[in-house]
Design a protein around this motif. Sequence first.
Motif, PDB file in Angstrom:
ATOM      1  N   MET A 183       2.558  -4.382  -8.781  1.00  0.00           N
ATOM      2  CA  MET A 183       3.648  -4.077  -9.101  1.00  0.00           C
ATOM      3  C   MET A 183       4.472  -4.303  -7.845  1.00  0.00           C
ATOM      4  O   MET A 183       4.134  -3.587  -6.929  1.00  0.00           O
ATOM      5  CB  MET A 183       3.880  -2.624  -9.460  1.00  0.00           C
ATOM      6  N   ASN A 184       5.613  -5.013  -7.932  1.00  0.00           N
ATOM      7  CA  ASN A 184       6.530  -4.987  -6.831  1.00  0.00           C
ATOM      8  C   ASN A 184       5.947  -5.175  -5.603  1.00  0.00           C
ATOM      9  O   ASN A 184       6.110  -4.771  -4.607  1.00  0.00           O
ATOM     10  CB  ASN A 184       7.481  -3.559  -6.813  1.00  0.00           C
ATOM     11  N   GLY A 185       5.150  -6.225  -5.337  1.00  0.00           N
ATOM     12  CA  GLY A 185       4.525  -6.763  -4.220  1.00  0.00           C
ATOM     13  C   GLY A 185       3.594  -5.979  -3.724  1.00  0.00           C
ATOM     14  O   GLY A 185       3.059  -5.873  -2.469  1.00  0.00           O
ATOM     15  N   LYS A 186       2.973  -4.940  -4.446  1.00  0.00           N
ATOM     16  CA  LYS A 186       1.865  -4.131  -4.051  1.00  0.00           C
ATOM     17  C   LYS A 186       0.758  -4.024  -5.347  1.00  0.00           C
ATOM     18  O   LYS A 186       1.141  -4.272  -6.474  1.00  0.00           O
ATOM     19  CB  LYS A 186       2.533  -2.613  -3.934  1.00  0.00           C
ATOM     20  N   TYR A 187      -0.341  -3.859  -4.648  1.00  0.00           N
ATOM     21  CA  TYR A 187      -1.525  -3.183  -5.619  1.00  0.00           C
ATOM     22  C   TYR A 187      -1.501  -1.922  -5.629  1.00  0.00           C
ATOM     23  O   TYR A 187      -1.511  -1.348  -4.630  1.00  0.00           O
ATOM     24  CB  TYR A 187      -3.054  -3.969  -5.295  1.00  0.00           C
ATOM     25  N   VAL A 188      -1.373  -1.371  -6.938  1.00  0.00           N
ATOM     26  CA  VAL A 188      -1.635   0.069  -7.172  1.00  0.00           C
ATOM     27  C   VAL A 188      -2.886   0.450  -7.749  1.00  0.00           C
ATOM     28  O   VAL A 188      -3.413  -0.152  -8.713  1.00  0.00           O
ATOM     29  CB  VAL A 188      -0.630   0.349  -8.043  1.00  0.00           C
ATOM     30  N   VAL A 189      -3.702   1.120  -6.972  1.00  0.00           N
ATOM     31  CA  VAL A 189      -5.196   1.371  -7.166  1.00  0.00           C
ATOM     32  C   VAL A 189      -5.235   3.032  -7.776  1.00  0.00           C
ATOM     33  O   VAL A 189      -5.172   3.746  -7.035  1.00  0.00           O
ATOM     34  CB  VAL A 189      -6.171   1.148  -6.136  1.00  0.00           C
ATOM     35  N   LYS A 190      -5.366   3.106  -9.199  1.00  0.00           N
ATOM     36  CA  LYS A 190      -5.643   4.213  -9.483  1.00  0.00           C
ATOM     37  C   LYS A 190      -7.186   4.660  -9.813  1.00  0.00           C
ATOM     38  O   LYS A 190      -7.876   3.925 -10.517  1.00  0.00           O
ATOM     39  CB  LYS A 190      -4.869   4.515 -10.959  1.00  0.00           C
TER      40      LYS A 190
ATOM     41  N   ILE B   2      -1.348  -0.798  -1.867  1.00  0.00           N
ATOM     42  CA  ILE B   2      -1.695  -1.601  -0.787  1.00  0.00           C
ATOM     43  C   ILE B   2      -0.749  -2.799  -0.886  1.00  0.00           C
ATOM     44  O   ILE B   2      -0.606  -3.619  -2.069  1.00  0.00           O
ATOM     45  CB  ILE B   2      -3.162  -2.383  -0.959  1.00  0.00           C
ATOM     46  N   PRO B   3      -0.175  -3.372   0.035  1.00  0.00           N
ATOM     47  CA  PRO B   3       0.819  -4.846  -0.162  1.00  0.00           C
ATOM     48  C   PRO B   3      -0.034  -5.772  -0.509  1.00  0.00           C
ATOM     49  O   PRO B   3      -1.294  -5.910   0.145  1.00  0.00           O
ATOM     50  CB  PRO B   3       1.213  -4.853   1.402  1.00  0.00           C
ATOM     51  N   VAL B   4       0.319  -6.656  -1.274  1.00  0.00           N
ATOM     52  CA  VAL B   4      -0.466  -7.802  -1.685  1.00  0.00           C
ATOM     53  C   VAL B   4      -0.790  -8.792  -0.801  1.00  0.00           C
ATOM     54  O   VAL B   4      -1.910  -9.315  -0.718  1.00  0.00           O
ATOM     55  CB  VAL B   4       0.375  -8.470  -3.024  1.00  0.00           C
ATOM     56  N   ASP B   5       0.009  -9.023   0.295  1.00  0.00           N
ATOM     57  CA  ASP B   5      -0.317  -9.531   1.482  1.00  0.00           C
ATOM     58  C   ASP B   5      -1.340  -9.082   2.318  1.00  0.00           C
ATOM     59  O   ASP B   5      -1.823  -9.959   3.232  1.00  0.00           O
ATOM     60  CB  ASP B   5       1.006 -10.217   2.019  1.00  0.00           C
ATOM     61  N   ALA B   6      -1.862  -7.772   2.116  1.00  0.00           N
ATOM     62  CA  ALA B   6      -2.816  -7.205   3.142  1.00  0.00           C
ATOM     63  C   ALA B   6      -4.321  -7.865   2.492  1.00  0.00           C
ATOM     64  O   ALA B   6      -5.138  -7.519   3.426  1.00  0.00           O
ATOM     65  CB  ALA B   6      -2.761  -5.894   3.060  1.00  0.00           C
ATOM     66  N   VAL B   7      -4.240  -8.232   1.490  1.00  0.00           N
ATOM     67  CA  VAL B   7      -5.813  -8.518   0.710  1.00  0.00           C
ATOM     68  C   VAL B   7      -5.882  -9.396  -0.095  1.00  0.00           C
ATOM     69  O   VAL B   7      -4.715 -10.126  -0.482  1.00  0.00           O
ATOM     70  CB  VAL B   7      -5.997  -7.363  -0.082  1.00  0.00           C
ATOM     71  N   SER B   8      -6.905 -10.221  -0.431  1.00  0.00           N
ATOM     72  CA  SER B   8      -6.977 -11.260  -1.095  1.00  0.00           C
ATOM     73  C   SER B   8      -7.131 -11.115  -2.727  1.00  0.00           C
ATOM     74  O   SER B   8      -8.676 -11.220  -2.974  1.00  0.00           O
ATOM     75  CB  SER B   8      -7.889 -12.423  -0.539  1.00  0.00           C
TER      76      SER B   8
ATOM     77  N   ASP C 256     -10.857  -9.069  -5.487  1.00  0.00           N
ATOM     78  CA  ASP C 256     -11.862  -8.989  -4.701  1.00  0.00           C
ATOM     79  C   ASP C 256     -11.588  -8.361  -3.212  1.00  0.00           C
ATOM     80  O   ASP C 256     -12.363  -7.468  -2.899  1.00  0.00           O
ATOM     81  CB  ASP C 256     -12.549 -10.315  -4.300  1.00  0.00           C
ATOM     82  N   GLY C 257     -10.494  -8.899  -2.777  1.00  0.00           N
ATOM     83  CA  GLY C 257      -9.800  -8.213  -1.550  1.00  0.00           C
ATOM     84  C   GLY C 257      -9.602  -6.699  -1.548  1.00  0.00           C
ATOM     85  O   GLY C 257     -10.019  -5.856  -0.732  1.00  0.00           O
ATOM     86  N   VAL C 258      -9.133  -6.294  -2.583  1.00  0.00           N
ATOM     87  CA  VAL C 258      -8.806  -4.873  -3.035  1.00  0.00           C
ATOM     88  C   VAL C 258     -10.167  -4.072  -3.170  1.00  0.00           C
ATOM     89  O   VAL C 258     -10.339  -3.068  -2.508  1.00  0.00           O
ATOM     90  CB  VAL C 258      -8.229  -4.684  -4.335  1.00  0.00           C
ATOM     91  N   GLN C 259     -11.126  -4.587  -3.772  1.00  0.00           N
ATOM     92  CA  GLN C 259     -12.515  -3.833  -3.772  1.00  0.00           C
ATOM     93  C   GLN C 259     -13.065  -3.903  -2.705  1.00  0.00           C
ATOM     94  O   GLN C 259     -13.672  -2.868  -2.274  1.00  0.00           O
ATOM     95  CB  GLN C 259     -13.166  -4.635  -4.791  1.00  0.00           C
ATOM     96  N   ASN C 260     -12.981  -4.840  -1.547  1.00  0.00           N
ATOM     97  CA  ASN C 260     -13.735  -5.018  -0.164  1.00  0.00           C
ATOM     98  C   ASN C 260     -12.824  -3.870   0.740  1.00  0.00           C
ATOM     99  O   ASN C 260     -13.394  -3.421   1.674  1.00  0.00           O
ATOM    100  CB  ASN C 260     -13.739  -6.229   0.366  1.00  0.00           C
ATOM    101  N   PHE C 261     -11.540  -3.502   0.291  1.00  0.00           N
ATOM    102  CA  PHE C 261     -10.644  -2.725   1.058  1.00  0.00           C
ATOM    103  C   PHE C 261     -11.163  -1.132   1.326  1.00  0.00           C
ATOM    104  O   PHE C 261     -10.998  -0.782   2.167  1.00  0.00           O
ATOM    105  CB  PHE C 261      -9.111  -2.728   0.645  1.00  0.00           C
ATOM    106  N   PHE C 262     -11.696  -0.784   0.094  1.00  0.00           N
ATOM    107  CA  PHE C 262     -12.300   0.478  -0.128  1.00  0.00           C
ATOM    108  C   PHE C 262     -13.902   0.498   0.217  1.00  0.00           C
ATOM    109  O   PHE C 262     -14.608   0.294  -0.718  1.00  0.00           O
ATOM    110  CB  PHE C 262     -12.094   1.121  -1.624  1.00  0.00           C
ATOM    111  N   ASP C 263     -14.237   0.700   1.462  1.00  0.00           N
ATOM    112  CA  ASP C 263     -15.544   0.553   1.968  1.00  0.00           C
ATOM    113  C   ASP C 263     -16.144   1.860   1.484  1.00  0.00           C
ATOM    114  O   ASP C 263     -15.832   2.894   0.981  1.00  0.00           O
ATOM    115  CB  ASP C 263     -15.468   0.475   3.385  1.00  0.00           C
ATOM    116  N   GLU C 264     -17.616   1.773   1.818  1.00  0.00           N
ATOM    117  CA  GLU C 264     -18.276   3.208   1.412  1.00  0.00           C
ATOM    118  C   GLU C 264     -17.870   4.475   2.019  1.00  0.00           C
ATOM    119  O   GLU C 264     -17.956   5.547   1.477  1.00  0.00           O
ATOM    120  CB  GLU C 264     -19.652   2.873   1.816  1.00  0.00           C
ATOM    121  N   GLU C 265     -17.535   4.407   3.428  1.00  0.00           N
ATOM    122  CA  GLU C 265     -17.147   5.552   3.977  1.00  0.00           C
ATOM    123  C   GLU C 265     -15.818   6.203   3.447  1.00  0.00           C
ATOM    124  O   GLU C 265     -15.534   7.469   3.137  1.00  0.00           O
ATOM    125  CB  GLU C 265     -16.807   5.255   5.565  1.00  0.00           C
TER     126      GLU C 265
END
Length: 82
Positions: free
Chosen positions: A19-26, A38-44, A47-56
Amino acid sequence: MRVVGNIPHPDLLITVFAMNGKYVVKMEAGPMEQTYKIPVDAVSGLDGVQNFFDEEFMKKVLNRFNEMFLDLQEAKRKAEGL
């Protein structure tokens, strides 16, 4: 807002929207949800969104859900006592 996909997790329902140049993760757990943008250009992509949220980070999300649940239970007890 359109659904991009889901991220598998054993305890949470995680849906990714665009939405509007962002990924909204619910992230949903029972009656509670947390939302992150998360801004769309911050991840790929997804898969990039999934990797953004690490275990910690996910441990903190689960702890926050637990705190939210306890707060909700306390509010319900107070409301029933009125």
